[in-house]
Structures are given as C-alpha cells and as structure tokens.
Design a protein around this motif. Structure first.
Motif, mmCIF file in Angstrom:
data_model
loop_
_atom_site.group_PDB
_atom_site.id
_atom_site.type_symbol
_atom_site.label_atom_id
_atom_site.label_comp_id
_atom_site.label_asym_id
_atom_site.label_seq_id
_atom_site.Cartn_x
_atom_site.Cartn_y
_atom_site.Cartn_z
ATOM 1 N N LYS A 3 -2.763 4.862 -7.521
ATOM 2 C CA LYS A 3 -2.508 3.527 -8.047
ATOM 3 C C LYS A 3 -1.330 2.874 -7.322
ATOM 4 C CE LYS A 3 -1.848 0.969 -12.322
ATOM 5 N NZ LYS A 3 -2.848 -0.046 -12.119
ATOM 6 N N ALA A 4 -0.283 3.657 -7.038
ATOM 7 C CA ALA A 4 0.873 3.114 -6.325
ATOM 8 C C ALA A 4 0.479 2.618 -4.939
ATOM 9 C CB ALA A 4 1.981 4.159 -6.235
ATOM 10 N N GLU A 5 -0.391 3.352 -4.249
ATOM 11 C CA GLU A 5 -0.838 2.936 -2.922
ATOM 12 C C GLU A 5 -1.643 1.637 -2.991
ATOM 13 O OE1 GLU A 5 -1.156 7.251 -0.661
ATOM 14 O OE2 GLU A 5 -2.843 6.556 -1.870
ATOM 15 N N LYS A 6 -2.436 1.473 -4.035
ATOM 16 C CA LYS A 6 -3.192 0.228 -4.209
ATOM 17 C C LYS A 6 -2.248 -0.949 -4.450
ATOM 18 C CE LYS A 6 -7.347 2.418 -5.995
ATOM 19 N NZ LYS A 6 -8.215 2.629 -7.136
ATOM 20 N N ILE A 7 -1.198 -0.703 -5.237
ATOM 21 C CA ILE A 7 -0.220 -1.769 -5.498
ATOM 22 C C ILE A 7 0.502 -2.132 -4.208
ATOM 23 C CG2 ILE A 7 1.878 -2.382 -6.756
ATOM 24 C CD1 ILE A 7 0.861 -0.510 -9.024
ATOM 25 N N VAL A 26 5.888 1.385 -8.364
ATOM 26 C CA VAL A 26 5.904 1.787 -6.956
ATOM 27 C C VAL A 26 7.263 2.395 -6.602
ATOM 28 C CG1 VAL A 26 5.892 0.890 -4.589
ATOM 29 C CG2 VAL A 26 4.123 0.184 -6.200
ATOM 30 N N CYS A 27 8.334 1.756 -7.024
ATOM 31 C CA CYS A 27 9.670 2.274 -6.730
ATOM 32 C C CYS A 27 9.869 3.654 -7.350
ATOM 33 C CB CYS A 27 10.740 1.312 -7.240
ATOM 34 S SG CYS A 27 10.883 -0.191 -6.257
ATOM 35 N N ALA A 28 9.415 3.844 -8.571
ATOM 36 C CA ALA A 28 9.551 5.154 -9.218
ATOM 37 C C ALA A 28 8.739 6.207 -8.474
ATOM 38 C CB ALA A 28 9.115 5.065 -10.680
ATOM 39 N N GLU A 29 7.575 5.837 -7.959
ATOM 40 C CA GLU A 29 6.730 6.769 -7.215
ATOM 41 C C GLU A 29 7.400 7.208 -5.913
ATOM 42 O OE1 GLU A 29 3.316 9.000 -6.240
ATOM 43 O OE2 GLU A 29 3.649 7.923 -8.116
ATOM 44 N N TYR A 30 8.002 6.267 -5.206
ATOM 45 C CA TYR A 30 8.573 6.568 -3.896
ATOM 46 C C TYR A 30 10.030 7.033 -3.962
ATOM 47 C CZ TYR A 30 4.513 4.811 -1.397
ATOM 48 O OH TYR A 30 3.243 4.655 -0.899
ATOM 49 N N LEU A 73 9.123 -2.888 0.495
ATOM 50 C CA LEU A 73 8.157 -2.524 1.536
ATOM 51 C C LEU A 73 8.874 -1.977 2.778
ATOM 52 C CD1 LEU A 73 5.619 -5.467 1.240
ATOM 53 C CD2 LEU A 73 5.210 -3.061 0.654
ATOM 54 N N ASP A 74 9.981 -2.613 3.168
ATOM 55 C CA ASP A 74 10.757 -2.116 4.307
ATOM 56 C C ASP A 74 11.283 -0.707 4.038
ATOM 57 O OD1 ASP A 74 10.327 -4.483 5.682
ATOM 58 O OD2 ASP A 74 12.309 -5.327 5.217
ATOM 59 N N ALA A 75 11.775 -0.465 2.826
ATOM 60 C CA ALA A 75 12.295 0.855 2.469
ATOM 61 C C ALA A 75 11.177 1.899 2.461
ATOM 62 C CB ALA A 75 12.990 0.797 1.111
ATOM 63 N N ILE A 76 10.000 1.531 1.962
ATOM 64 C CA ILE A 76 8.854 2.457 1.955
ATOM 65 C C ILE A 76 8.448 2.781 3.395
ATOM 66 C CG2 ILE A 76 6.387 2.642 1.430
ATOM 67 C CD1 ILE A 76 7.009 1.088 -1.176
ATOM 68 N N ASP A 77 8.397 1.758 4.256
ATOM 69 C CA ASP A 77 8.045 1.985 5.658
ATOM 70 C C ASP A 77 9.049 2.919 6.325
ATOM 71 O OD1 ASP A 77 5.854 0.329 5.364
ATOM 72 O OD2 ASP A 77 6.820 -1.419 6.287
ATOM 73 N N ARG A 78 10.325 2.708 6.066
ATOM 74 C CA ARG A 78 11.359 3.571 6.654
ATOM 75 C C ARG A 78 11.213 5.008 6.149
ATOM 76 N NH1 ARG A 78 17.948 2.737 6.415
ATOM 77 N NH2 ARG A 78 18.430 4.710 7.435
ATOM 78 N N LEU A 79 10.972 5.148 4.862
ATOM 79 C CA LEU A 79 10.803 6.478 4.273
ATOM 80 C C LEU A 79 9.604 7.193 4.899
ATOM 81 C CD1 LEU A 79 11.928 8.326 1.997
ATOM 82 C CD2 LEU A 79 10.277 7.254 0.485
ATOM 83 N N GLU A 80 8.501 6.483 5.044
ATOM 84 C CA GLU A 80 7.301 7.080 5.632
ATOM 85 C C GLU A 80 7.516 7.422 7.105
ATOM 86 O OE1 GLU A 80 4.254 4.235 4.635
ATOM 87 O OE2 GLU A 80 3.870 5.220 2.700
ATOM 88 N N ASP A 81 8.242 6.562 7.844
ATOM 89 C CA ASP A 81 8.543 6.858 9.245
ATOM 90 C C ASP A 81 9.394 8.116 9.368
ATOM 91 O OD1 ASP A 81 7.112 4.682 10.133
ATOM 92 O OD2 ASP A 81 8.873 3.403 10.465
ATOM 93 N N GLU A 82 10.404 8.236 8.509
ATOM 94 C CA GLU A 82 11.265 9.414 8.562
ATOM 95 C C GLU A 82 10.504 10.676 8.177
ATOM 96 O OE1 GLU A 82 14.893 8.746 6.394
ATOM 97 O OE2 GLU A 82 15.519 7.145 7.766
#
Length: 89
Positions: A3-7, A26-30, A73-82
């Motif tokens: 669900k978080a990915e869909k959001i 989303v923030c709680a998930e990530y 979104l920027d923070a999620i992208d950075r987290l995924e890149d790391e």
C-alpha cells in the motif's frame, strides 16, 4: 506492491493531491514511527547525518503540503539509493 508503494506512485504523479494521513503512512513505513507527534507536525528521523529529519504537517484542506511531499520523495529516493549501494558493495 504494498500500500505504501502505491501511495508513493500517487505522490510522484500528483504531489499536490496527497492526503496527510497517506503521507504519514508512507513516512512511518520508510522512516519508522515519528519522534514528534501530537502537534500539528510529525517529525521522522532519517538514517543519515546532517539534517536527519523529515517534517510534515497537515494543510488547511486536510491534504499534505506539496513541497513536503516532494521532500519526502527526495528522502525516499536517497534512502533507496543508499540501500542499493550497500547491496552492490
């Protein structure tokens, strides 16, 4: 897809039309549970040094503020890149 990915997909398409409660999910998930809650703001800790937080607040219409959606979104992208770099190492 969770669900978080869909959001997150919806957030990328239309950051101005995201419900605050969805952004908080989303923030709680990530980033885990907020370190500050109960006021008009929710503050989430991020794993990197510097400015290690994501701060969101509810807009007057009950939606999240678009600039804060983009920051998340920027923070999620950075987290995924790391995480991807750690997997490659």
């Amino acid at each position: 897809m969770t669900k978080a990915e869909k959001i997150v997909e919806q957030m990328r398409r239309a950051p101005q039309n995201v419900r605050f409660d969805d952004l908080a999910k989303v923030c709680a998930e990530y980033f885990g549970e907020p370190r500050q809650d109960g006021t008009s703001h929710k503050v989430y800790k991020t794993p990197w040094p510097g400015d290690p937080r994501v701060n969101i607040q509810r807009g007057k219409d009950g939606n999240a503020k678009a600039y804060q959606v983009r920051q998340v979104l920027d923070a999620i992208d950075r987290l995924e890149d790391e995480n991807k770099e750690d997997d490659d190492a």
